[in-house]
Design a protein around this motif. Structure first.
Motif, PDB file in Angstrom:
ATOM      1  N   LEU A   1      -6.472  12.179   6.170  1.00 14.40           N
ATOM      2  CA  LEU A   1      -4.668  12.518   6.824  1.00 14.40           C
ATOM      3  C   LEU A   1      -4.135  12.561   5.619  1.00 14.40           C
ATOM      4  N   ASN A   2      -3.828  13.295   5.505  1.00 18.04           N
ATOM      5  CA  ASN A   2      -3.568  13.734   3.808  1.00 18.04           C
ATOM      6  C   ASN A   2      -2.333  12.687   3.552  1.00 18.04           C
ATOM      7  N   ALA A   3      -1.982  13.163   2.474  1.00 18.86           N
ATOM      8  CA  ALA A   3      -0.967  11.887   2.034  1.00 18.86           C
ATOM      9  C   ALA A   3       0.275  11.492   2.268  1.00 18.86           C
ATOM     10  N   ASP A   4       0.618  12.348   2.911  1.00 15.61           N
ATOM     11  CA  ASP A   4       2.144  12.067   3.241  1.00 15.61           C
ATOM     12  C   ASP A   4       1.850  11.809   5.141  1.00 15.61           C
ATOM     13  N   HIS A   5       1.035  12.842   5.122  1.00 11.01           N
ATOM     14  CA  HIS A   5       0.689  11.730   7.252  1.00 11.01           C
ATOM     15  C   HIS A   5       0.076   9.929   6.864  1.00 11.01           C
ATOM     16  N   SER A   6      -0.756  10.221   5.588  1.00 10.36           N
ATOM     17  CA  SER A   6      -1.102   8.682   5.277  1.00 10.36           C
ATOM     18  C   SER A   6      -0.194   7.744   4.998  1.00 10.36           C
ATOM     19  N   ARG A   7       0.813   8.611   4.523  1.00 13.09           N
ATOM     20  CA  ARG A   7       1.628   7.351   4.216  1.00 13.09           C
ATOM     21  C   ARG A   7       2.474   7.019   5.225  1.00 13.09           C
ATOM     22  N   GLN A   8       2.743   7.287   5.721  1.00 15.20           N
ATOM     23  CA  GLN A   8       4.019   8.064   7.603  1.00 15.20           C
ATOM     24  C   GLN A   8       2.551   6.800   8.423  1.00 15.20           C
ATOM     25  N   PHE A   9       1.601   6.610   8.304  1.00 14.85           N
ATOM     26  CA  PHE A   9       0.842   6.264   9.543  1.00 14.85           C
ATOM     27  C   PHE A   9       0.577   4.274   9.027  1.00 14.85           C
TER      28      PHE A   9
ATOM     29  N   LEU B   1       0.476  -1.064  -0.367  1.00 10.90           N
ATOM     30  CA  LEU B   1       0.121  -0.192  -0.013  1.00 10.90           C
ATOM     31  C   LEU B   1       1.132   0.898   0.388  1.00 10.90           C
ATOM     32  N   VAL B   2       2.083   1.419   0.704  1.00  9.40           N
ATOM     33  CA  VAL B   2       2.979   2.069   0.645  1.00  9.40           C
ATOM     34  C   VAL B   2       3.819   2.722  -0.142  1.00  9.40           C
ATOM     35  N   GLN B   3       4.368   2.006  -1.638  1.00  9.45           N
ATOM     36  CA  GLN B   3       4.670   1.629  -2.436  1.00  9.45           C
ATOM     37  C   GLN B   3       4.116   2.860  -3.243  1.00  9.45           C
ATOM     38  N   PHE B   4       1.911   1.797  -3.640  1.00 11.68           N
ATOM     39  CA  PHE B   4       1.714   2.434  -4.476  1.00 11.68           C
ATOM     40  C   PHE B   4       1.187   3.761  -4.369  1.00 11.68           C
ATOM     41  N   SER B   5       1.428   3.830  -2.974  1.00 13.61           N
ATOM     42  CA  SER B   5       0.800   5.823  -2.721  1.00 13.61           C
ATOM     43  C   SER B   5       2.032   6.603  -3.043  1.00 13.61           C
ATOM     44  N   LEU B   6       3.131   5.872  -3.346  1.00  7.33           N
ATOM     45  CA  LEU B   6       4.471   6.532  -3.814  1.00  7.33           C
ATOM     46  C   LEU B   6       3.823   7.076  -5.064  1.00  7.33           C
ATOM     47  N   GLU B   7       2.998   6.600  -5.918  1.00  2.00           N
ATOM     48  CA  GLU B   7       3.011   6.731  -7.725  1.00  2.00           C
ATOM     49  C   GLU B   7       1.814   7.582  -7.692  1.00  2.00           C
ATOM     50  N   PRO B   8       2.690   8.684  -8.360  1.00  2.00           N
ATOM     51  CA  PRO B   8       2.101  10.111  -8.664  1.00  2.00           C
ATOM     52  C   PRO B   8       1.069   9.791  -9.263  1.00  2.00           C
ATOM     53  N   HIS B   9       0.049   8.994  -9.662  1.00  2.00           N
ATOM     54  CA  HIS B   9      -1.561   8.828  -9.743  1.00  2.00           C
ATOM     55  C   HIS B   9      -2.643   8.416  -9.173  1.00  2.00           C
ATOM     56  N   ILE B  10      -2.307   8.419  -8.191  1.00  2.00           N
ATOM     57  CA  ILE B  10      -2.614   7.424  -6.846  1.00  2.00           C
ATOM     58  C   ILE B  10      -2.460   7.983  -6.016  1.00  2.00           C
ATOM     59  N   THR B  11      -3.124   8.119  -5.629  1.00  2.00           N
ATOM     60  CA  THR B  11      -4.001   8.858  -3.635  1.00  2.00           C
ATOM     61  C   THR B  11      -4.139   8.208  -2.725  1.00  2.00           C
ATOM     62  N   VAL B  12      -3.606   7.649  -1.712  1.00  2.00           N
ATOM     63  CA  VAL B  12      -4.397   7.276  -0.624  1.00  2.00           C
ATOM     64  C   VAL B  12      -3.625   7.903   0.037  1.00  2.00           C
ATOM     65  N   GLN B  13      -5.404   7.992   1.074  1.00  2.00           N
ATOM     66  CA  GLN B  13      -5.385   8.614   2.845  1.00  2.00           C
ATOM     67  C   GLN B  13      -6.598   7.971   3.426  1.00  2.00           C
ATOM     68  N   VAL B  14      -5.548   7.895   4.893  1.00  2.00           N
ATOM     69  CA  VAL B  14      -6.695   6.766   5.777  1.00  2.00           C
ATOM     70  C   VAL B  14      -7.274   7.757   6.100  1.00  2.00           C
ATOM     71  N   LEU B  15      -8.189   7.318   7.251  1.00  2.00           N
ATOM     72  CA  LEU B  15      -9.661   8.078   8.113  1.00  2.00           C
ATOM     73  C   LEU B  15      -9.278   7.694   9.447  1.00  2.00           C
ATOM     74  N   PRO B  16      -8.430   8.114   9.840  1.00  2.00           N
ATOM     75  CA  PRO B  16      -8.467   7.865  11.749  1.00  2.00           C
ATOM     76  C   PRO B  16      -9.579   7.594  12.541  1.00  2.00           C
ATOM     77  N   TYR B  17      -9.433   6.726  13.823  1.00  2.00           N
ATOM     78  CA  TYR B  17     -10.727   6.394  14.055  1.00  2.00           C
ATOM     79  C   TYR B  17     -10.928   7.595  15.466  1.00  2.00           C
ATOM     80  N   ASP B  18      -9.701   8.398  15.333  1.00  2.00           N
ATOM     81  CA  ASP B  18     -10.491   9.751  16.333  1.00  2.00           C
ATOM     82  C   ASP B  18     -11.289  11.057  15.142  1.00  2.00           C
TER      83      ASP B  18
END
Length: 295
Positions: free
Chosen positions: A275-283, A201-218
């Motif tokens: 979370l934004n894309a960078d913070h989601s990747r870190q998460f 999931l992290v690797q895919f999120s690095l692709e310029p045409h793929i955006t991954v965002q996490v919606l955290p519990y809080d």
């Protein structure tokens, strides 16, 4: 009656989209004639549901169907009739997914194959286009208890084949995925499989045409709590954006502008709350480390 212009369909368009576009053209002809679907069904001695299924592109359209409908609508321009007949012929061709046998969501695959962009919200699973083979196999086995080994392998093959849309170097699908934290925390298969899936999931999120965002519990309550959905958009303006709602025994496709707008607004709220894309990747990277530490 002023007959609408029917544009030729490019040979690269897949049969699902051909059928969908043909249905739209037939609906336009019926509306220009001022007839209801019930009136057309009575004239042709068929059920009203058949006319509806032909127009919404959920049923295969034969050249005979087109000929009969053009007769009812009084279409006299042979160029229009010939174009519609050709669309009907092409719409009955088989897409790549038919080689895998009976696929329960083949209509969706056809639309996804031709889509220019896809916005996905997933509440409990990693989106299918981003799954590893091991994760996809575990998902299929867990959600389809009566499946045979062959059934599972076939579905995983279809899922991996679908991923070619986001790895296509010339025309990749623009994918935006908002994923609930629960999808990252639920054990699917094993902790090892989860660690592998998070890393991919992290690797895919690095692709310029793929955006991954996490919606955290809080985040708390949010517009996606009623369930997952997808919004497909197409390059050709003739192809209306479509909201896809997956069900257990049947699926729902929403194409009315008001419905698409409602879900688009919901998606914008989800994107803003996630979370934004960078913070989601870190998460996701931290979650991957947690799963790996537990192996």
């Amino acid at each position: 009656m002023t007959e609408p212009e029917v544009r030729p369909v490019a040979s690269s368009v897949n049969p699902t989209v051909r059928r969908r576009r043909l249905g739209q053209e037939l609906r336009k002809l019926r509306e220009l004639k001022g007839m209801t679907a019930e009136e057309v069904a009575e004239r042709l001695l068929v059920s009203q549901s058949k006319i509806s299924r032909l127009e919404n592109g959920r049923r295969s359209i034969s050249q005979r169907d087109v000929r009969d409908l053009c007769g009812v609508y009084g279409v006299e321009d042979h160029r229009i009739v010939d174009s519609l007949m050709q669309m009907a012929k092409e719409s009955r061709q088989q897409g790549w997914w038919h080689a895998f046998g009976d696929t329960p969501y083949s209509v969706y695959i056809g639309l996804e194959t031709d889509a220019a962009s896809l916005r996905v919200y997933e509440a409990s699973l990693v989106p299918g286009l981003l799954q590893t083979p091991n994760y996809a196999s575990a998902v299929t086995e867990g959600s389809w208890p009566e499946a045979t080994t062959a059934d599972i392998e076939r579905r995983v093959q279809v899922r991996m084949r679908r991923q070619e849309r986001i790895t296509d170097p010339e025309n990749p699908l623009r994918l935006w995925a908002v994923i609930d934290e629960s999808a990252l925390r639920r054990i699917v298969g094993s902790r090892e499989i989860m660690a592998e899936q998070m890393r991919q999931l992290v690797q895919f999120s690095l692709e310029p045409h793929i955006t991954v965002q996490v919606l955290p519990y809080d985040v708390g309550a949010h517009p996606g709590m009623y369930g997952k959905f997808s919004i497909l958009e197409f390059n050709d303006p003739q192809d209306a954006s479509t909201v896809y709602l997956e069900g257990i025994t049947s699926d729902l496709y929403l194409e009315k502008p008001n419905d698409v707008q409602t879900y688009s607004v919901m998606y914008e709220h989800l994107r803003m709350q996630a979370l934004n894309a960078d913070h989601s990747r870190q998460f996701i990277d931290r979650v991957a480390e947690e799963w790996a530490a537990e192996v």
